[in-house]
Enzyme design. Structure first.
Site, mmCIF file in Angstrom:
data_model
loop_
_atom_site.group_PDB
_atom_site.id
_atom_site.type_symbol
_atom_site.label_atom_id
_atom_site.label_comp_id
_atom_site.label_asym_id
_atom_site.label_seq_id
_atom_site.Cartn_x
_atom_site.Cartn_y
_atom_site.Cartn_z
ATOM 1 C CG ASP A 88 -2.007 -0.973 1.110
ATOM 2 O OD1 ASP A 88 -2.180 -1.158 -0.039
ATOM 3 O OD2 ASP A 88 -2.533 -1.547 2.120
ATOM 4 C CG HIS A 115 -4.091 -4.958 2.413
ATOM 5 N ND1 HIS A 115 -3.395 -4.275 1.722
ATOM 6 C CD2 HIS A 115 -4.523 -6.040 1.753
ATOM 7 C CE1 HIS A 115 -3.101 -4.533 0.608
ATOM 8 N NE2 HIS A 115 -3.920 -5.710 0.430
HETATM 9 O O1 LIG Z 1 -4.445 -9.292 -3.527
HETATM 10 C C1 LIG Z 1 -3.654 -9.009 -4.250
HETATM 11 O O2 LIG Z 1 -3.410 -9.368 -5.422
HETATM 12 C C2 LIG Z 1 -2.547 -8.284 -3.592
HETATM 13 C C3 LIG Z 1 -2.941 -7.334 -2.864
HETATM 14 O O3 LIG Z 1 -3.110 -7.388 -1.529
HETATM 15 C C4 LIG Z 1 -3.696 -6.117 -3.513
HETATM 16 O O4 LIG Z 1 -3.439 -5.802 -4.619
HETATM 17 O O5 LIG Z 1 -3.810 -5.165 -2.744
#
Ligand SMILES: O=C([O-])CC(=O)C(=O)O
Ligand SMILES: NC(=O)C1=CN([C@@H]2O[C@H](COP(=O)(O)OP(=O)(O)OC[C@H]3O[C@@H](n4cnc5c(N)ncnc54)[C@H](O)[C@@H]3O)[C@@H](O)[C@H]2O)C=CC1
Length: 148
Positions: A88, A115
């Site tokens: 991020d 996240h």
């Molecule tokens: O999920 C994924 O491919 C990797 C990730 O965390 C994102 O893109 O935010």
């Protein structure tokens, strides 16, 4: 799994489902936490002294759950458990560099929180180099950081 783990000094865990599979945040959480938990239970048995580096998302939660698994079996060592949280930050640096029109290498956007979506909190007031955004100019980096 046992054969893969015995004798290991470092275990990197990228196993799990990514965001893009049309899953809800809860699905992503439940599936990945289950995968990470199973792997960590095996690590605790087969290579309890290994350094464990978790990538599976949401990494801010999977690392904490990993810590709880290790605490339960008595192998928790905070110096041997880490998660990769730069993704991020790297994205935020890029979006902000674009808006400011400066070289990406000199931009640092601190991010706290989680996240997923609004749990990601970019601290736009703490950006290096110091800068100020009008409300309108901050819309692009903020919303793009949350949804990217
Ligand atoms: O999920 C994924 O491919 C990797 C990730 O965390 C994102 O893109 O935010
Ligand atoms: N922290 C970070 O910087 C990053 C984290 N991620 C996260 O890593 C995870 C994987 O993402 P991708 O590599 O893009 O997905 P992917 O679908 O390309 O790879 C996932 C891998 O996990 C394996 N896997 C699935 N279930 C498993 C299980 N029960 N035990 C062992 N392995 C299993 C699959 O066979 C596959 O090889 C996701 O949670 C994603 O969000 C991805 C990129 C960066």
């Amino acid at each position: 799994l046992k054969d893969a783990l015995i004798g290991m000094d470092l275990v990197i865990i990228p196993a799990g489902v990514p965001h893009k599979h049309g899953l809800t945040k809860d699905d992503l959480f439940n599936i990945n936490v289950g995968i990470v938990k199973t792997l960590c239970e095996a690590i605790a048995k087969c290579c309890p002294k290994a350094i464990v580096n978790v990538l599976s998302n949401p990494v801010n939660s999977t690392v904490l759950i990993t810590a709880e698994v290790f605490k339960r079996v008595g192998t928790y060592d905070p110096k041997r458990l880490l998660g990769v949280t730069m993704l991020d930050v790297v994205r935020a640096n890029m979006f902000v560099a674009e808006v400011l029109g400066v070289d990406l290498r000199y931009v640092d956007v601190p991010i706290i929180g989680g996240h997923v979506g609004i749990t990601i909190l970019p601290l736009l007031s703490q950006i290096k180099p110091p800068c100020s955004f009008t409300l309108k100019r901050s819309e692009y980096p903020s919303s793009t950081i949350l949804t990217s």
